[in-house]
Design an enzyme around this catalytic site. Sequence first.
Site, PDB file in Angstrom:
ATOM      1  N   LYS A  52       1.013  -1.231   0.040  1.00  0.00           N
ATOM      2  CA  LYS A  52      -0.065  -0.011   0.045  1.00  0.00           C
ATOM      3  C   LYS A  52       1.067   1.274   0.036  1.00  0.00           C
ATOM      4  O   LYS A  52       0.797   2.427  -0.686  1.00  0.00           O
ATOM      5  CB  LYS A  52      -0.967  -0.021   1.330  1.00  0.00           C
ATOM      6  CG  LYS A  52      -2.265  -1.031   0.994  1.00  0.00           C
ATOM      7  CD  LYS A  52      -2.746  -1.064   2.215  1.00  0.00           C
ATOM      8  CE  LYS A  52      -3.912  -2.331   2.173  1.00  0.00           C
ATOM      9  NZ  LYS A  52      -4.822  -2.849   3.481  1.00  0.00           N
ATOM     10  N   GLN A  96      -5.020  -1.696   9.371  1.00  0.00           N
ATOM     11  CA  GLN A  96      -4.720  -2.874   8.822  1.00  0.00           C
ATOM     12  C   GLN A  96      -5.458  -3.920   9.766  1.00  0.00           C
ATOM     13  O   GLN A  96      -5.209  -3.986  10.947  1.00  0.00           O
ATOM     14  CB  GLN A  96      -3.452  -3.312   8.792  1.00  0.00           C
ATOM     15  CG  GLN A  96      -3.109  -4.581   7.873  1.00  0.00           C
ATOM     16  CD  GLN A  96      -3.590  -4.567   6.321  1.00  0.00           C
ATOM     17  OE1 GLN A  96      -3.309  -3.644   5.502  1.00  0.00           O
ATOM     18  NE2 GLN A  96      -4.283  -5.646   6.146  1.00  0.00           N
ATOM     19  N   ASP A 119     -10.892   3.104   4.078  1.00  0.00           N
ATOM     20  CA  ASP A 119     -11.602   1.658   3.860  1.00  0.00           C
ATOM     21  C   ASP A 119     -12.988   1.793   3.621  1.00  0.00           C
ATOM     22  O   ASP A 119     -13.654   0.807   3.228  1.00  0.00           O
ATOM     23  CB  ASP A 119     -10.922   0.883   4.941  1.00  0.00           C
ATOM     24  CG  ASP A 119      -9.746   0.219   4.510  1.00  0.00           C
ATOM     25  OD1 ASP A 119      -9.651  -0.136   3.292  1.00  0.00           O
ATOM     26  OD2 ASP A 119      -8.985  -0.228   5.511  1.00  0.00           O
TER      27      ASP A 119
END
Length: 281
Positions: A52, A96, A119
């Site tokens: 990422k 994460q 997200d």
Amino acid sequence: MAIRIDGKELAAQCRAETAERVAALRARGITPGLAVVLVGDDPASQIYVRNKEKACAEVGIRSFPVLFPSGTTQEQLLETIDQLNANENVHGILVQLPLPKQIDKNAVLERILPQKDADGFHPIHAGRLLNGEDTVVPCTPRGVLRMLKSAGVPLRGKEAVVVGRSAIVGRPMAALLLREDCTVTICHSRTEDLAAHTRRADILVAACGQPQLITGEMVKPGAAVIDVGIHRVDGHLVGDVDAASVEPVAGWLSPVPGGVGPMTIAMLLQNTVEAAEHALS
Ligand code: NDP
């Protein structure tokens, strides 16, 4: 033989579009920033986080890695989220998953300001998506929809079946397809006669985390099949779809690797840039 929906190529196009939007923001004095928070030393998570960061750098997004040891407390993590929420150089935040068990995942995800949630996991976004409103959409389902649209798969009025009901893939995927006027069925581990449902699908999204569960005889001829799963089996990467038996039956099929995976990261970059654009407006 199914038409291959190449996620790698489409992701490169998406990244190029994102890079242009980043350049436009930079011309206005804003460099989009993404904070990537990792707790613990899970090797798979470390690889995801590194990928990422690399993808951010390629399009000109500044990344802010925040690494915590596995024994970190929930209070420490929440304090960091508060700091990132207040940091005006950070436009997007992602934590994460999975998190160590002493930490309540929902408490952490809900602490992220919705406008900084890269997200799209905040319940506000989940609720808006379910209401059919515009909002931050989780990266994997957003990528899947972009794949279907770019391949020209008809959606309106079609039967869509999503196998999997997780909060990060299956549920938002179903809500997105409903927003596109599909008639949507969600299947899960308690579904009786899974094949009876999947065989009706014009669009079949496999996100069940079971290697090669979806086989050719479970697929309607001509259907668009998107394989979200990713597993290493005997040293090879495979999906939730048995590609060898599905390919001769389906109309479209996304490969593993090179399908949904690269699109997920491309959509993360897009969500981050959109957060920076909204911060300006
Ligand atoms: P989860 O494990 O959170 O959810 C799996 C879902 O599948 C659950 O709803 C479960 O049902 C359902 N399921 C499990 N077994 C069956 C079965 N035999 N028949 C029907 N449904 C079943 O997984 P995620 O949603 O997080 O991920 C799904 C897959 O996608 C995984 O392989 C994951 O690695 C991959 N993934 C890939 C990404 C990418 O970028 N390519 C991103 C995210 C995930 P129940 O709710 O009843 O338990």
